[in-house]
Write a protein that holds these residues in place. Structure first.
Motif, PDB file in Angstrom:
ATOM      1  N   THR A 462       7.732 -37.832  44.217  1.00 38.58           N
ATOM      2  CA  THR A 462       9.058 -38.447  44.265  1.00 38.58           C
ATOM      3  C   THR A 462       9.001 -39.539  43.227  1.00 38.58           C
ATOM      4  O   THR A 462       8.057 -40.568  43.195  1.00 38.58           O
ATOM      5  CB  THR A 462       9.232 -39.259  45.812  1.00 38.58           C
ATOM      6  N   VAL A 463      10.241 -39.472  42.556  1.00 41.74           N
ATOM      7  CA  VAL A 463      10.338 -40.580  41.306  1.00 41.74           C
ATOM      8  C   VAL A 463      11.573 -41.782  41.679  1.00 41.74           C
ATOM      9  O   VAL A 463      12.523 -41.168  42.016  1.00 41.74           O
ATOM     10  CB  VAL A 463      10.366 -39.761  39.996  1.00 41.74           C
ATOM     11  N   THR A 464      11.377 -42.914  41.263  1.00 47.14           N
ATOM     12  CA  THR A 464      12.343 -43.757  41.421  1.00 47.14           C
ATOM     13  C   THR A 464      12.718 -44.096  40.163  1.00 47.14           C
ATOM     14  O   THR A 464      11.878 -44.546  38.981  1.00 47.14           O
ATOM     15  CB  THR A 464      11.941 -44.906  42.145  1.00 47.14           C
ATOM     16  N   GLY A 465      14.013 -44.060  39.634  1.00 46.97           N
ATOM     17  CA  GLY A 465      14.646 -44.172  38.333  1.00 46.97           C
ATOM     18  C   GLY A 465      14.679 -45.776  38.277  1.00 46.97           C
ATOM     19  O   GLY A 465      14.506 -46.738  39.039  1.00 46.97           O
ATOM     20  N   ILE A 466      14.888 -46.044  36.888  1.00 47.55           N
ATOM     21  CA  ILE A 466      14.921 -47.538  36.408  1.00 47.55           C
ATOM     22  C   ILE A 466      16.104 -47.737  35.689  1.00 47.55           C
ATOM     23  O   ILE A 466      16.674 -48.921  35.241  1.00 47.55           O
ATOM     24  CB  ILE A 466      13.810 -47.874  35.564  1.00 47.55           C
ATOM     25  N   ALA A 471      16.029 -46.668  30.733  1.00 48.68           N
ATOM     26  CA  ALA A 471      15.323 -45.466  29.917  1.00 48.68           C
ATOM     27  C   ALA A 471      15.898 -45.156  28.477  1.00 48.68           C
ATOM     28  O   ALA A 471      15.091 -44.897  27.756  1.00 48.68           O
ATOM     29  CB  ALA A 471      16.022 -44.118  30.847  1.00 48.68           C
ATOM     30  N   ALA A 472      17.116 -45.305  28.126  1.00 45.45           N
ATOM     31  CA  ALA A 472      17.453 -45.145  26.800  1.00 45.45           C
ATOM     32  C   ALA A 472      16.800 -46.032  25.821  1.00 45.45           C
ATOM     33  O   ALA A 472      16.440 -45.717  24.751  1.00 45.45           O
ATOM     34  CB  ALA A 472      18.995 -45.268  26.755  1.00 45.45           C
ATOM     35  N   THR A 514       7.594 -44.731  33.694  1.00 46.88           N
ATOM     36  CA  THR A 514       7.697 -43.986  32.574  1.00 46.88           C
ATOM     37  C   THR A 514       6.535 -42.806  32.815  1.00 46.88           C
ATOM     38  O   THR A 514       6.804 -41.418  32.487  1.00 46.88           O
ATOM     39  CB  THR A 514       7.632 -44.488  31.264  1.00 46.88           C
ATOM     40  N   ALA A 515       5.468 -43.448  33.006  1.00 50.67           N
ATOM     41  CA  ALA A 515       4.301 -42.591  33.418  1.00 50.67           C
ATOM     42  C   ALA A 515       4.473 -41.402  34.437  1.00 50.67           C
ATOM     43  O   ALA A 515       4.278 -40.386  34.365  1.00 50.67           O
ATOM     44  CB  ALA A 515       3.075 -43.391  33.619  1.00 50.67           C
ATOM     45  N   ALA A 516       5.075 -41.808  35.469  1.00 52.05           N
ATOM     46  CA  ALA A 516       5.266 -41.250  36.687  1.00 52.05           C
ATOM     47  C   ALA A 516       6.392 -39.984  36.316  1.00 52.05           C
ATOM     48  O   ALA A 516       6.332 -38.750  36.693  1.00 52.05           O
ATOM     49  CB  ALA A 516       5.885 -41.942  37.665  1.00 52.05           C
ATOM     50  N   THR A 517       7.425 -40.424  35.565  1.00 51.14           N
ATOM     51  CA  THR A 517       8.403 -39.200  35.328  1.00 51.14           C
ATOM     52  C   THR A 517       7.872 -38.230  34.173  1.00 51.14           C
ATOM     53  O   THR A 517       8.193 -36.896  34.639  1.00 51.14           O
ATOM     54  CB  THR A 517       9.432 -40.049  34.271  1.00 51.14           C
TER      55      THR A 517
END
Length: 524
Positions: A462-466, A471-472, A514-517
């Motif tokens: 499960t990934v939580t966005g930032i 991200a860009a 970033t690592a998890a993504t």
């Protein structure tokens, strides 16, 4: 008498050396001497002192490509490399130094660039013919020059052969083919005309403001506020054309909202170029595609029933087709304008090779920044989403690409595997697109601006966005500071981790995300 469409240019090492104005026999020091920049001088000195880290020796020289300094004084100098006066394909690198000029490391596309001889045994004309046979389109010219190829496997002397012509649908076609100058075998090759297949009073955005220039009692579609960017009518001529008819108007009211008026699509293209320029300027401080303040040209109404749009470094221009009128309308949407201009930004920075995984990353970068143009423009006619090309899809046709789950287009890759590098670059881009969506929004179901998404992960996590802005920012810094021409998805992960550390800190939530993504799309 049959006319040949193959032209040859024999370039010896001496000729090549003459053309490289920043190269001198003193090797890497020449870049610093020609630049007259203290920070660049220090970077060159650091590169020479630590040349063993990336295979630099006295037969090699560095040509400065760009130089940037962070607020804390850390500098990043991007160089191209030559060997005995010949350009090195895959020789590019970025040297990082602290504010005192101390060595912080380097990111290099390749390390081994030495070849035993720079004298070819295969004639230029023979290489031109070999390259033309591999092109896959109708060839007009095939022009070889000597180079050292160092991207994959051992370095070798090659004829770097630019092949240009037209494709099956009369679209501009170009390919660079590397022919071994000793054996005559094809070493590698990739497209140089980047076509993204798919299918005022604007066509898609309603009433918008466009910047024009008064001239001779008329207004012209020239944007003096954005480097003189201009929009021209391609007159449905050949998709290889590089000039059209500049749009002009008597009352400065453009288009009707209908494609029956030729100005209408021009309004969309012109607005998209302006929105992309503003995105890069306001977000990253970048002044145009090459960061030199110069605007590009846009040609609309190119070809006949052409379901395509393209960027060309050669003419520094974009070409937009009208679509087929059945499944797709004119390809002048915001995300396409942002996508095509970003190909130019990528060319001016990391120069991601348009083949294998680096080609997929190149395409993904354009999708990422095209998506960001939609979000930052914040229009009611085309609000931000993670779909590519949805605005010009007609009659229930699908978007060209889905970033939350790329495989929904039937061909793109959701997850990295060893076969990703063998896919067409528009499909291998799925790995990067999926990573950007997850980093921005996270996994699972979500509805954004009325569009429903459901993004799975490849490892069941499960990934939580930032958020897409953070991200860009990480993506752009990696592109401009750490990635090189040979960067693959593993290298993209490493570069983005470095970028996240620079921007937010190695212990930050952004770094961890970033690592998890990247792990979530199979890149670990």
């Amino acid at each position: 008498m049959k006319k040949s469409f193959i032209t040859t240019t024999l370039a010896t090492a001496a000729i090549a050396a003459t053309a490289l104005a920043t190269v001198a026999t003193s090797g890497a020091q020449a870049a610093g001497q020609s630049a007259g920049n203290a920070g660049l001088d220090r970077a060159v000195a650091a590169a020479r002192a630590h040349g063993s880290a990336f295979g630099l020796d006295n037969d090699q020289a560095l040509q400065s490509k760009s130089f940037a300094t962070d607020p804390d004084g850390t500098s990043h100098a991007r160089f191209n490399r030559t060997f005995k006066g010949l350009p090195v394909v895959g020789g590019d690198l970025v040297v990082h130094t602290d504010k005192a000029g101390g060595w912080k490391g380097a990111d290099a596309a390749s390390h081994a660039v030495r070849v035993a001889s720079t004298t070819p045994t295969v004639a230029a004309a023979s290489a031109a013919q070999t390259a033309a046979r591999t092109a896959g389109f109708t060839v007009r010219t095939s022009t070889p020059t000597l180079a050292v190829y160092a991207l994959n496997g051992p370095a070798r002397l090659v004829w770097k052969t630019q092949v240009d012509g037209v494709g099956a649908h009369r679209e501009p076609a170009g390919k660079v083919v590397f022919v071994d100058a000793r054996s005559g075998h094809v070493v590698d090759g990739w497209a140089t005309e980047i076509n993204d297949a798919g299918t005022g009073n604007s066509l898609y955005l309603g009433t918008v403001t466009v910047q024009t220039t008064a001239s001779g009692g008329q207004w012209q579609m020239v944007d003096a506020t954005r480097g003189g960017a201009r929009t021209e009518d391609g007159n449905n001529g050949a998709t290889t054309s590089t000039t059209g008819t500049l749009f002009s108007d008597a009352d400065n009211v453009w288009g009707t909202g209908s494609n029956s008026n030729r100005q209408t699509a021009a309004v969309d293209a012109d607005f998209g170029v302006g929105a992309t320029w503003d995105f890069y300027k306001n977000t990253f401080g970048r002044n145009g595609i090459k960061n030199d303040g110069k605007g590009a040209r846009s040609l609309v109404h190119v070809g006949n029933n052409w379901v395509n749009a393209s960027w060309s470094d050669t003419c520094f221009c974009m070409r937009y087709g009208d679509g087929d009128g059945v499944s797709y309308g004119p390809l002048v949407s915001l995300d396409v304008a942002g996508h095509e201009m970003t190909h130019g930004v990528t060319s001016a920075t990391a120069g991601l090779t348009y083949a294998r995984e680096s080609g997929g990353l190149n395409e993904s970068t354009s999708d990422v920044m095209g998506t960001m143009v939609e979000f930052t423009a914040n229009t009611t006619g085309d609000p931000g989403d993670y779909l590519i090309g949805e605005r010009f899809a007609l009659g229930g046709a699908k978007p060209l690409r889905y970033m939350d789950q790329p495989s929904k287009d039937g061909a793109s890759a959701d997850c990295w595997s060893k076969r990703v590098g063998t896919l067409d670059v528009h499909y291998s881009s799925g790995v990067g697109n999926h990573a950007f969506y997850l980093l921005s929004e996270g996994s699972g179901t979500k509805t954004i601006n009325g569009v429903a998404y459901n993004s799975p992960t490849c490892n069941g996590s499960t990934v939580t966005g930032i958020g897409h802005d953070a991200a860009a920012a990480i993506w752009y810094r990696a592109l401009t500071t750490y990635w090189t021409s040979s960067t693959n998805y593993a290298g993209a992960r490493a570069g983005m981790l470095s970028a996240a550390s620079d921007l937010y800190g190695a212990g930050s939530a952004q770094y961890a995300a970033t690592a998890a993504t990247w792990s979530a799309v199979g890149v670990s």
